[in-house]
Design an enzyme around this catalytic site. Structure first.
Site, PDB file in Angstrom:
ATOM      1  N   LYS A 191      -8.136 -15.924 -11.949  1.00 41.76           N
ATOM      2  CA  LYS A 191      -9.380 -16.029 -11.204  1.00 41.76           C
ATOM      3  C   LYS A 191     -10.253 -14.794 -11.357  1.00 41.76           C
ATOM      4  O   LYS A 191      -9.792 -13.753 -11.848  1.00 41.76           O
ATOM      5  CB  LYS A 191      -9.084 -16.319  -9.736  1.00 41.76           C
ATOM      6  CG  LYS A 191      -8.356 -15.226  -9.020  1.00 41.76           C
ATOM      7  CD  LYS A 191      -8.247 -15.589  -7.540  1.00 41.76           C
ATOM      8  CE  LYS A 191      -7.904 -14.358  -6.738  1.00 41.76           C
ATOM      9  NZ  LYS A 191      -7.958 -14.548  -5.307  1.00 41.76           N
ATOM     10  N   LYS A 229       0.830  -1.206   0.000  1.00 38.64           N
ATOM     11  CA  LYS A 229       0.000   0.000   0.000  1.00 38.64           C
ATOM     12  C   LYS A 229       0.866   1.258   0.000  1.00 38.64           C
ATOM     13  O   LYS A 229       0.533   2.242  -0.659  1.00 38.64           O
ATOM     14  CB  LYS A 229      -0.953   0.000   1.192  1.00 38.64           C
ATOM     15  CG  LYS A 229      -2.125  -0.935   0.958  1.00 38.64           C
ATOM     16  CD  LYS A 229      -3.127  -0.922   2.078  1.00 38.64           C
ATOM     17  CE  LYS A 229      -4.148  -2.022   1.900  1.00 38.64           C
ATOM     18  NZ  LYS A 229      -4.754  -2.431   3.172  1.00 38.64           N
ATOM     19  N   LYS A 233     -12.491  -8.161  -9.305  1.00 42.66           N
ATOM     20  CA  LYS A 233     -13.028  -6.915  -9.868  1.00 42.66           C
ATOM     21  C   LYS A 233     -11.930  -6.011 -10.413  1.00 42.66           C
ATOM     22  O   LYS A 233     -12.187  -5.133 -11.219  1.00 42.66           O
ATOM     23  CB  LYS A 233     -13.905  -6.179  -8.862  1.00 42.66           C
ATOM     24  CG  LYS A 233     -13.289  -5.955  -7.507  1.00 42.66           C
ATOM     25  CD  LYS A 233     -14.281  -5.259  -6.600  1.00 42.66           C
ATOM     26  CE  LYS A 233     -13.854  -5.379  -5.152  1.00 42.66           C
ATOM     27  NZ  LYS A 233     -14.674  -6.261  -4.372  1.00 42.66           N
TER      28      LYS A 233
END
Ligand code: TRP
Length: 335
Positions: A197, A114, A200
């Protein structure tokens, strides 16, 4: 031990539920409600690390709550609440932070990622994400935490902080929680873009959302990646094709799968037909979810009530813990 094991998990208030989330996590949450004492909460404190606007925060929390309810979380069986309705968590987080060290927090992979992604917003909340997560878990003295692989290191931190607290005060106060991933029975749901897989972040059209309208579903599935077809009898299926079969195995009847498998093996398959059938089956599978989402979305009173009930239930065990923790630490007893 005849006391039920306590299961707890946190849900990020981002985006809509897709089939990957459903089969990878939510369906198991729904099952676990039957046999465990479950706490599920929406991690809205955590989401402040990205500085959402109040309206967006509210909307996202509400949507996630609605979708999890539509997917089968049941407030009669589980305690379902918002993290921010439990300020006891914030208090425990403060205590845990006093024994969490800069070095160990800086080494956490999710923090490093992050920090790399948002170099202008490396705030203290990001750094102490694992202590907040630990507080979430141990405030209810949870034993099992169903989380994905990406959260295992955070959970390891929870174990460290719980052990550290116990050790510091010479008590076996907090249970040491374990990760609970459903092992073999977990089906990996592939996306529609031919590889990997469902997710979103993998681009428009890759994920099938429970809330997608039939028209949208049909369009996404008809556009799924395929190839020019098998050229030899019984040949192995390339990934993109296998992905469509995997979705069929999960959603369609065994007869349907067998039929198309047979067609594939005989090289007479028409992908257009396969996709049409898959689209139909996906639309049918998601229909009840879509209806329930619509129903809940138009009933604000129910949503408010769900949040109130959840907060009240969650507070019982959180207040018990925080009261005991305060005394263990040496603070004045409050009534
Ligand atoms: N970190 C989790 C995620 O990103 C969400 C979360 C917050 C969580 N607190 C938790 C998960 C406590 C399990 C237990 O998905």
């Amino acid at each position: 031990m005849n006391q039920k094991e306590i299961v707890l998990s946190g849900i990020r208030p981002t985006g809509n539920l897709h089939l990957g989330n459903y089969f990878g996590a939510v369906k198991n949450f729904v099952k676990m409600q039957e046999t465990n004492e479950c706490f599920f909460f929406i991690a809205d404190y955590h989401s402040l690390t990205t500085h959402p606007k109040p309206k967006d925060l509210q909307g996202n929390v509400r949507q996630v709550l609605i979708e999890y309810l539509a997917a089968g979380l049941d407030i009669e069986k589980s305690t379902l609440y918002l993290q921010s309705d439990l300020p006891e968590t914030a208090e425990l987080y403060l205590f845990l932070n006093m024994n969490a060290y800069l070095g160990e927090l800086e080494r956490v992979t999710t923090f490093k990622e992050k920090a790399r992604k948002q170099p202008n917003n490396v705030n203290a909340g990001l750094l102490t994400y694992p202590t907040l997560m630990a507080a979430d878990i141990i405030i209810h003295k949870a034993h099992k935490v169903p989380v994905g692989k990406d959260q295992e290191q955070n959970l390891e931190m929870t174990r460290t902080f719980a052990r550290r607290f116990n050790h510091m005060y010479g008590l076996e106060y907090f249970p040491i929680p374990t990760a609970y991933n459903f092992g073999e029975q977990l089906v990996k749901i592939p996306g529609l873009d031919g590889s990997g897989k469902m997710g979103k972040s993998e681009g428009e059209g890759n994920a099938i959302f429970l809330n997608d309208e039939p028209k949208v579903l049909k369009k996404k599935i008809m556009r799924a990646v395929t190839d020019s077809g098998p050229t030899q009898m019984n040949q192995e299926k390339p990934e993109a094709i296998q992905n469509l079969f995997t979705l069929m195995e999960v959603l369609s009847s065994p007869d349907t799968v067998e039929y198309f498998d047979d067609q594939y093996n005989k090289c007479t398959i028409r992908y257009g037909d396969l996709k049409k059938q898959l689209a139909e089956d996906v639309i049918q599978f998601t229909e009840p979810f879509r209806q329930k989402i619509k129903e809940l979305s138009s009933n604000d009173a129910i949503i408010q009530k769900v949040m109130d009930i959840g907060a009240e239930k969650a507070r019982v065990s959180a207040q018990r813990t925080i009261k005991e923790v305060r005394e263990i630490i040496g603070f004045r007893k409050i009534h």
